[in-house]
Design an enzyme around this catalytic site. Structure first.
Site, mmCIF file in Angstrom:
data_model
loop_
_atom_site.group_PDB
_atom_site.id
_atom_site.type_symbol
_atom_site.label_atom_id
_atom_site.label_comp_id
_atom_site.label_asym_id
_atom_site.label_seq_id
_atom_site.Cartn_x
_atom_site.Cartn_y
_atom_site.Cartn_z
ATOM 1 N N ARG A 102 22.911 35.120 69.649
ATOM 2 C CA ARG A 102 23.003 36.736 69.643
ATOM 3 C C ARG A 102 21.564 37.048 69.940
ATOM 4 O O ARG A 102 21.264 38.246 69.394
ATOM 5 C CB ARG A 102 23.592 37.302 68.308
ATOM 6 C CG ARG A 102 24.824 37.246 68.405
ATOM 7 C CD ARG A 102 25.611 37.555 67.078
ATOM 8 N NE ARG A 102 25.298 37.104 66.054
ATOM 9 C CZ ARG A 102 25.220 37.941 64.638
ATOM 10 N NH1 ARG A 102 25.671 38.832 64.556
ATOM 11 N NH2 ARG A 102 24.599 37.158 63.489
ATOM 12 N N ILE B 226 41.338 55.526 51.569
ATOM 13 C CA ILE B 226 42.034 54.430 52.485
ATOM 14 C C ILE B 226 41.584 53.240 51.987
ATOM 15 O O ILE B 226 42.481 52.292 52.493
ATOM 16 C CB ILE B 226 41.693 54.755 53.782
ATOM 17 C CG1 ILE B 226 41.821 56.197 54.328
ATOM 18 C CG2 ILE B 226 42.304 53.662 54.722
ATOM 19 C CD1 ILE B 226 43.411 56.687 54.261
ATOM 20 N N TRP C 55 43.148 40.509 65.207
ATOM 21 C CA TRP C 55 41.814 40.229 65.176
ATOM 22 C C TRP C 55 41.289 39.085 64.917
ATOM 23 O O TRP C 55 40.286 38.735 64.288
ATOM 24 C CB TRP C 55 41.316 41.316 64.110
ATOM 25 C CG TRP C 55 41.325 42.935 64.582
ATOM 26 C CD1 TRP C 55 41.646 43.106 65.740
ATOM 27 C CD2 TRP C 55 40.969 43.980 63.820
ATOM 28 N NE1 TRP C 55 41.589 44.634 65.928
ATOM 29 C CE2 TRP C 55 41.260 45.077 64.715
ATOM 30 C CE3 TRP C 55 40.733 44.174 62.396
ATOM 31 C CZ2 TRP C 55 41.121 46.491 64.284
ATOM 32 C CZ3 TRP C 55 40.656 45.575 62.087
ATOM 33 C CH2 TRP C 55 40.900 46.608 62.821
ATOM 34 N N ASP D 58 47.586 47.805 55.597
ATOM 35 C CA ASP D 58 46.941 48.444 56.653
ATOM 36 C C ASP D 58 47.256 47.674 58.114
ATOM 37 O O ASP D 58 47.556 46.610 58.109
ATOM 38 C CB ASP D 58 45.463 48.257 56.554
ATOM 39 C CG ASP D 58 44.619 48.870 55.365
ATOM 40 O OD1 ASP D 58 45.401 50.353 54.947
ATOM 41 O OD2 ASP D 58 43.973 48.733 54.815
ATOM 42 N N HIS E 58 48.268 52.079 57.028
ATOM 43 C CA HIS E 58 47.172 53.082 57.442
ATOM 44 C C HIS E 58 46.773 52.672 58.900
ATOM 45 O O HIS E 58 46.936 51.632 59.081
ATOM 46 C CB HIS E 58 45.931 52.931 56.590
ATOM 47 C CG HIS E 58 44.693 53.639 57.322
ATOM 48 N ND1 HIS E 58 44.274 54.614 57.311
ATOM 49 C CD2 HIS E 58 43.791 52.824 57.822
ATOM 50 C CE1 HIS E 58 43.236 54.788 57.927
ATOM 51 N NE2 HIS E 58 43.003 53.622 58.304
ATOM 52 N N CYS F 29 44.410 53.503 62.343
ATOM 53 C CA CYS F 29 43.331 54.395 63.063
ATOM 54 C C CYS F 29 43.026 54.055 64.493
ATOM 55 O O CYS F 29 43.790 53.275 64.832
ATOM 56 C CB CYS F 29 41.944 54.446 61.872
ATOM 57 S SG CYS F 29 41.451 52.673 61.596
ATOM 58 N N GLU G 89 44.259 58.425 60.999
ATOM 59 C CA GLU G 89 42.856 59.097 61.467
ATOM 60 C C GLU G 89 43.090 60.282 62.544
ATOM 61 O O GLU G 89 43.847 60.218 63.374
ATOM 62 C CB GLU G 89 42.067 58.157 62.271
ATOM 63 C CG GLU G 89 40.707 58.749 62.924
ATOM 64 C CD GLU G 89 39.914 57.661 63.599
ATOM 65 O OE1 GLU G 89 40.017 56.587 63.475
ATOM 66 O OE2 GLU G 89 39.410 58.015 64.638
ATOM 67 N N HIS H 248 33.257 58.476 60.154
ATOM 68 C CA HIS H 248 31.986 57.777 60.827
ATOM 69 C C HIS H 248 30.758 58.479 60.917
ATOM 70 O O HIS H 248 29.664 57.867 61.620
ATOM 71 C CB HIS H 248 32.648 57.647 62.456
ATOM 72 C CG HIS H 248 33.975 57.004 62.627
ATOM 73 N ND1 HIS H 248 35.311 57.682 62.681
ATOM 74 C CD2 HIS H 248 34.054 55.622 62.643
ATOM 75 C CE1 HIS H 248 36.162 56.626 62.608
ATOM 76 N NE2 HIS H 248 35.649 55.576 62.922
#
Ligand code: GLN
Ligand code: ZN
Length: 765
Positions: A15, A442, A572, A610, A652, A654, A676, A705
């Site tokens: 990285r 949340i 994910w 979620d 939830h 977003c 959201e 955020h």
């Protein structure tokens, strides 16, 4: 037969680009330092491919931030708000570029960044170009030319890669009303011609033009735009040798248009769309002189190639077209996979043997070519590949008959609550006795440096597990006390024990593996390290019960059980390619279902599952939406429906637009959904209102955020707006998302204001 790599990861094995960019932004490194790192990464990537024997090595696939932003700068698509930075501050090209990507809050300026959004169905985010009516373009940045020359100086002849003009426009957004961005093609194309002409003059013999929008459902006018563009390019630059690429999906009904384009080669993503190979081999393509680039090595996933299968495709194409007209390549850019498997020390040898990262995928492309050429030297590699494939298809690490049986036995009943929502709501309201407009958060509370340090210490065995546990318990109790003091109605434990909402669960599930350095660029300098689902997933023992019951034992108020849903776990992670995603989702759903039921058994009355990633899993082509939504909703329901009517299930979401999937969200039938909405000023609720969404909703009342503390008046106004479309008895009050990235002070202040807003609203109605 040429070998063709569509793009290589640019963050560097360790990285380096992340570190270099962040140091430059922090003023800790000079522009020269940054450029040196960028040069090193490019050279490393080119050399790696050259030494492997790749014919078409990409250049300009590198980027300091994003390839679409590179194109904005190349054609001077610079939004008006940055012009003062050029005219007054005379920013250099790199600083202007970063200002567009990240905003500019310095020297008395406060200019917002350009918007960012997901690159097709990947987890990579690109910068969204902004367009104005009648916009003019001109060739500004010569990055593509510079990088081609840079490689040439090292004796490496590359294939420049650019985002094609039609996709560049389609990927952007109109910033004014009254025109369509595609109308700008006439102004844009001459700049592309100029750029391509310069590349030709520098000696480029082949150019990859990426038009990934060809994987989408297009309007006739958009298809015509492709036709016009490529005919025009051919007219003006007849010597241009173009490989036209699209990936992530079939060309679908765009195929006929694509076949007519006067380009020299077209690319097909055979990983995502193998069916179209036959269509092409039976079309007018065969009698043309065009080449076909076969994307057989998966650029989206980390599995070793199945050579036998790939050779099947390649040989089939070679039979019809002859070797000269076939190229062997990656399905898309390798941007979406980590750099090098060799560096992985955490994986067990058996699992490692099933994987290939970017460096290994380059080798795979070469081996495939040699195999087709009958090169004896790869015999051993082919045999080893066969063994890996057999090992993967039979390994007991992967295959668990109990899990497979359980998935096969899932019934409709498993995927439905015992009663309908109206009945459940009565039971829940009678049991829970929450006030009107219940308040909650949340899930996560600030993850301070101290908490993360604890986790690092226990990993390195610098502190004992008991000490770690104790420290986190103290943190949890403090968090519970704060919520009590603020007067929240439904509490959370704070998620201090969690590194990440997917990794935390993955670490406790069978079938998941983790890499040491399997980083993939998410946006700019941000990278993610998706876990790998390699085998049948099951839950050996409860994952969250201890933490939730501990938190519940500390308070008389309800504490929510807090879980990540099956679709988000899937979305994910790097997922298996040896069974449908749907099956993996169902295995995850059953594991979470067990957890939900254990929480119920332990007396937890409210459980949140979620699913922030449900929207992003939506397939690219509309004809595939229904099938996906069907199994995604089913997976959520299997996870959530195993409990009694009195248990209140929350979900939830977003980062989402919901209007196109609102019926599926309703079909998930969560008792409460928190979403959201604050940044869109509750506009997102319109979709719910229009649909007459029946269940309870908590539209986020403040943006988490930003460190900014919103006033209670602002939040009250938003709530009043929400009340216009949501029944009072269905309205919850909560922030937009988890608070883990915030500081304690601003969190406390914001929540205090949120409570005040709720109190005022309760007094009004
Ligand atoms: N419960 C998670 C949290 O609060 C949800 C995170 C998310 O939606 N991305 O952190
Ligand atoms: Zn969220």
């Amino acid at each position: 037969m040429f070998t063709n790599i569509l793009g290589y990861p640019r963050i560097g094995n360790r990285r380096q680009l992340k570190t270099a960019c962040e140091n430059y932004w922090a003023g800790k490194a000079s522009l020269r330092d940054l450029q040196l790192t960028a040069n090193e990464i490019r050279l490393h990537n080119w050399k790696l491919q050259q030494e492997a024997g790749v014919d078409l090595i990409p250049s300009n696939d590198f980027s300091l931030y994003d390839q679409v932003l590179d194109m904005c700068l190349a054609v001077s698509a610079i939004p008006h708000r940055y012009h003062s930075l050029i005219e007054e501050l005379k920013l250099n090209e790199t600083d202007l570029y970063f200002a567009m990507a990240r905003g500019y809050q310095k020297n008395g300026y406060d200019i917002t960044a350009m918007e960012m959004t997901k690159w097709f169905d990947t987890n990579y985010h690109y910068i969204v170009p902004e367009f104005y009516a009648g916009q003019k373009f001109n060739l500004l940045s010569d990055k593509a030319i510079k990088e081609f020359k840079e490689a040439k100086q090292h004796g490496i002849h590359t294939k420049p890669v650019i985002v094609g003009p039609v996709s560049f426009l389609l990927l952007g957004k109109e910033k004014e009303k009254g025109f369509h961005r595609i109308e700008l093609l006439k102004n844009l194309l001459p700049v592309y011609v100029q750029l391509l002409k310069q590349l030709l003059e520098e000696g480029a013999t082949c150019i990859q033009i990426d038009e990934p929008c060809l994987a989408l459902n297009l309007e006739d006018a958009e298809r015509l735009a492709f036709k016009w563009t490529y005919e025009e390019l051919y007219k003006q630059l007849p010597k241009l040798n173009v490989i036209l690429t699209s990936y992530f999906e079939c060309y679908g009904e765009n195929l006929q248009t694509v076949l007519q384009l006067p380009v020299q080669a077209i690319h097909l993503d055979l990983v995502r769309c193998s069916g179209q190979l036959d269509d092409i081999l039976q079309s007018s393509f065969v009698s043309s002189s065009k080449k076909l680039s076969l994307g057989v090595v998966d650029g989206r996933n980390i599995w070793k190639n199945n050579f036998e299968k790939s050779l099947g495709f390649i040989n089939c194409a070679v039979e019809t077209l002859g070797k000269e007209r076939v190229m062997i390549g990656t399905s898309c850019s390798l941007l979406h996979v980590p750099c090098d498997l060799e560096e992985e020390t955490l994986l067990t040898p058996e699992i490692k043997d099933w994987l290939a990262f970017a460096a290994q995928k380059v080798q795979e492309v070469i081996t495939l070519k040699k195999a087709v050429d009958g090169d004896e030297s790869v015999k051993g590699l082919l045999e080893a590949n066969k063994q890996s494939v057999i090992s993967r298809s039979t390994s007991t690490l992967i295959h668990n008959q109990e899990v497979k049986k359980r998935v096969a036995a899932v019934t409709i009943d498993d995927a439905s609550r015992r009663s309908t929502f109206d009945k459940r709501q009565l039971v829940q309201h009678a049991n829970l006795k929450l006030p009107l407009f219940p308040t909650t958060t949340i899930g996560s509370f600030p993850q301070t440096v101290d908490v993360r340090k604890l986790r690092a210490q226990v990993k390195q065995k610098a502190i004992t597990k008991t000490a770690y546990q104790q420290a986190l318990e103290e943190e949890t109790v403090r968090c519970i006390r704060l919520q009590e003091e603020l007067g929240l109605d439904v509490l959370v434990h704070g998620e201090f024990e969690r590194n990440d909402m997917v990794e935390y669960f993955g670490e406790q599930l069978q079938g998941y593996a983790f890499t040491k350095d399997g980083w993939v660029q998410s946006y700019g300098s941000r990278c993610v390290k998706p876990p790998v689902i390699y085998g049948d997933v099951y839950r050996p023992e409860p994952m969250t019960v201890n933490w939730i019951t501990f938190a519940q034992s500390q308070t008389g108020k309800y504490v929510k059980g807090m879980l990540t849903g099956p679709v988000t776990m899937l979305q994910w992670s790097f997922v298996r390619d040896d069974q449908p995603r749907e099956t993996t989702a169902m295995q995850l759903a059953l594991a979470i279902r067990d957890e939900v039921r254990d929480l119920e058994f332990e007396g937890i009355k409210i459980i949140q599952i979620d699913e922030p990633a449900i929207r992003e899993g939506l397939p690219l082509r509309k004809e595939n939406h229904a099938a996906y939504l069907n199994w995604a909703v089913k997976a959520f329901k299997v996870a959530s429906c195993g409990v009694a009517d009195g248990i209140q299930i929350h979900t939830h979401m977003c980062y989402s637009k919901f209007n196109d999937i609102i019926d599926s969200i309703a079909a998930m039938d969560a008792d409460v959904i928190t979403i959201e909405t604050s940044r869109s000023q509750m506009e997102l609720l319109d979709a719910f209102a229009k649909f007459d969404y029946p269940n309870e909703i908590g539209p986020g009342v403040y943006d988490i955020h930003s460190p900014r503390v919103p006033t209670s008046e602002e939040m009250e106004l938003l709530l009043e707006k929400a009340l216009k479309v949501i029944d009072a008895k269905n309205l919850w009050v909560n922030p937009d998302c988890g608070l883990k990235t915030r500081g304690w002070k601003e969190t406390e202040d914001a929540l205090r204001n949120m409570m005040l807003a709720t109190k005022n609203l309760r007094n009004k109605v």
